[in-house]
Design an enzyme around this catalytic site. Sequence first.
Site, PDB file in Angstrom:
ATOM      1  CB  SER A  49       9.141 -12.479 -10.029  1.00  0.00           C
ATOM      2  OG  SER A  49       9.907 -13.662 -10.032  1.00  0.00           O
ATOM      3  CB  SER A  75       7.787 -15.951 -11.502  1.00  0.00           C
ATOM      4  OG  SER A  75       7.344 -14.980 -10.569  1.00  0.00           O
ATOM      5  CE  LYS A  90       3.644 -14.292 -10.464  1.00  0.00           C
ATOM      6  NZ  LYS A  90       4.906 -13.764  -9.883  1.00  0.00           N
TER       7      LYS A  90
END
Lengths: 100, 499, 493
Positions: free
Chosen positions: C183, C159, C79
């Site tokens: 998330s 997210s 990420k």
Amino acid sequence: MSVTREEVAKIASLARIEMHEGDLDHLVPEFNKILEWVEQLGEVDTSGVEPMTAVIEQKLRLRDDVIDADPKTGGGRRDDVLANAPVAEHGFYGVPKVIE
Amino acid sequence: MSNYRIHGATGEWEIVVGLEVHAQVTSNAKLFSGASTAFGAEPNTQVSLVDAAMPGMLPVPNRECIRQAVRTGMAIEAQINKWSRFDRKNYFYADLPQGYQISQLYHPLVGKGALHIEADEKAGIPADKVIGIERIHVEQDAGKLMHDQHPTMSYVDLNRTGVALMEIVSDPDMTSPAEAGAYVRKLRSILRYVGSCDGNMEEGSMRADVNVSVRRVGDTELGTRTETKNVNSVRFVMQTIEHEAQRQVDVLEDGGKIVQETRLFDPGTGTTRSMRSKEDAHDYRYFPDPDLLPLELDDEFLEACRASLPELPDAKRRRYENELGLTPYNARELTAEVETFARFETLLAETASALGKPEAKVATQVANWSLSVAPGVVKSLGDEADMAHATAARQAAILKMQDAGEISGGQAKEIYEIVLKTGREPDEIADTEGLKQVSDTGAIEAAIEQIIAANGDKVEQYKAGKDKLFGFFVGQTMKVMQGKANPAVVNQILKDKLG
Amino acid sequence: MTEFTKLGVREIRDGVAGGDFTAREVADSFNAAVEAANALNAFIVVTPEKAIDAADAVDAARAAGKDLGPMAGVPIGMKDLFCTDGVQTTAASHMLEGFVPRYESTVSQKLWDAGCGMLGKLNMDQFAMGSSNETSHFGNVASPWRKQGSNAAMSPGGSSGGSSAAVAARIAPAATGTDTGGSIRQPAAFTGICGIKPTYGRCSRWGVVAFASSLDQAGPMARSVEDCAIMLGAMAGFDPKDSTSLDAPVPDWFGNLDADLRGKKVGIPKEYRMEGTDQAILDSWDQGAQWLRDAGAEIVEVSLPHTKYALPAYYIVAPAEASSNLARYDGVRYGLRDLPEGAGLQDMYAATRAEGFGDEVKRRVMLGTYVLSAGFYDAYYTQAMKVRTLVQRDFDAAFGECDVILAPTTPTASFPLDSLNDDPLTMYLNDVYAVPASLAGLPAMSVPATMTEDGLPLGLQIVGRAMDEQGVLNAGLAIEQRAGFTAQPEKWW
Ligand SMILES: [Mg+2]
Ligand SMILES: [Zn+2]
């Protein structure tokens, strides 16, 4: 309780986010909608309740007073701290002249 | 209550002063990073990723900084909070990489304490006074901006960013520049005794934010105050107060109002001016730093801090007066600076053992030597004096000869002069330079015999009760002995002979 | 020959260790799959060379008879919130576009040390603020999933939407995620994969771009519970550089996986039956309870009375922390600088931040600035932190009566991109089931359970006691074994 256009503009300047009239048009109503929603917290009786201080119970650890013990958190790496600077000269960061 | 007044056109004004002193904690590494705190390094060479607030960097507190702040709190008899916490003070400025300063607003490490300043008539402090200390909290120092290196840019050096500071906040208890000056001097002395700050104001290790307000004599309401930031000498603190108070009185008497604002002191002109850059930084949005946990101290830690405290200025001064029998003046002079009392106590120990007497018996002699005699000699010699020669052992040797009556005070000075110039040993100097007094009774008796014989009439008058003639006989004897006779011995023999 | 992109973490590391295939072969095929999947927009930068170098190192180590790490030969997606030494790290923002850290986050370093290679930096919601992956400066991420008979691009959740999309599309066997208020769990649920947020403090936050410090936790996203267990073991561990890091040993979660729940109690919080929740979700929730009963657990009803207030409390606490955490983005030391003609320092800040932050980030930074500002601090922030205490007490009480809690992960299945943007508040409501565990710092995971009739995956959430990731993983395994979730997105990209 709701905030005015002027208040939102003031918050923006406190947060150092430049705002244009257009931005405020949608931001003010959005902002008030969210505030109105979070204000339901007022309903909760929190008398005698302590605000959370630590998510998981543990004690703050203290570090030994040793210079550069771990390079990841030590000094002496000017190139690394300046590497991404928009303006760096003679080992300094450069910013628009400040009048104090 | 000081009698400091500002005589305005419309009446008398008094002033109220509070000080926030930022003292740099003596530590090797910074408060939340491992970067060095050493002074004067190349720009940005003592900056860690943490200090530069790179994305994802986190603070981890330095135990030594906490320890020193706790010891400092104990030195001003303050309450130490076993549970404290770090808060973020949010504002935007080029010397503040995180966009917030990690400080302590809601739960400071050290609570209420007090600091004692002594009366000093001629400085304008009529009586001893206790200045309240509201709190000491630990926080990060900011970086440094340089404005004169480039026509359109300011340069940023983060070496100082994140160095640990103690902010020592006084109550608004001071009512004259003199009291403020005495407060800063005393605080500096305590910090240096404790060793928690080097007190070096030139290098910025100690800076004061000076809060000043004025009010008409008799008013009880506090006036609106201004805060003049980072004043870095005792003299400047006093100047700031004098100027700022006068300025405020002028403004008020012209019908104006005082704006609560941050101001800057200009050492060049001795005046203060409004600080534009901080104008709109007033809503700091303090909240507990979520990267840190509450700081909890256990008894073991606190006991270790207490045990490591040295004798502090007030206690030392009292001991010098009560146990060493020194005058209040000498006691204060000797305890003001760490270096001074250190030198005194070494010489005192040397001398006491050299003379085989308890310290209390020789303290006054050593005090006078340390405060007036020795400095006098050094001063008179100027650059001729090599202080490397001024060992405690040599000074003790001189004091020993003087105590034994082998040398006079004058001879002591002469010998010390030679010691400072040459590094020779006092005893050897006394012998070879003939700097000794005669205590040999035979020689003195002989001299006295012949003086009595030559002055039969005066002897008669003395015996008839004209006591002041005794001085005449002493003088005559000294003359004959070329001033080298031990006065005590002379007196004794004269008394015997003249009956 | 094996289709490597079908393989998960355990299969790859065992295959490499056993010599069935080389790490290099695996890296090559995932690199190719990534390259062929641009339509998903799951990656911001790809680093095939990093994946290959790591693979070659593993193959060499094996040839030399050295013992291999617990994830040796597994290429993963990272990420873009994790700072990676020498590789652009942006948090999907314009603000950090072009920022190349000279340091490696603790968690990513642990994964490299465990033998992983990096396929690239994964797209996400900007500064991890969002629940649909529509706030990225680098464009939306499209879910590999689509509704039956529709070509509308669906949200992969957020997210960690680049992570969920990549793992679900099988262009990465696993990926890192971060979870501040759901998330990891919400995107996992939207894309039919597993994801676990460990106890707050298990994974170091050092080197992870901060959103809300008291909530942020990293965790693994993969296609099976055991893969999550293996990867979490590689990511977790005490880090002295993070003051909130837990100084506790990392258990062998993978080695201790056990789907036999006899003697365990599973709590069903009655307050979680909220209106606005799809019937399909409620049905899969009941189904999940059945599965756990079948695994030997006793199902008990528990009460979490302050559930209703968790989300509003979160939307005060998280923005407040964010408004301060994001103050460092000022155009001075790194990232974007916008210096209008003749602008002073403060104007530069305002221009830079207006230019560098997206709308959602601005909204939250301003909300946080407001709730902390003079006169409002106690009414908003302090009250929210008190409510947070109450939410935690609710869980303490509930865990007096059960060992783990079973709940939906989200109130709805995935939704089409651009369908909720006009209304931040409805978007926030996506995390209504995820946020309470975040506020209390508890371990929580989402596992795929069932499908909606129009062919979208639904996840179930398991929340455990602090430090009891094992209990969470075990219950997750029990569901996984019974759900037999084998559905895969139709390849359209
Ligand atoms: Mg101050
Ligand atoms: Zn301060």
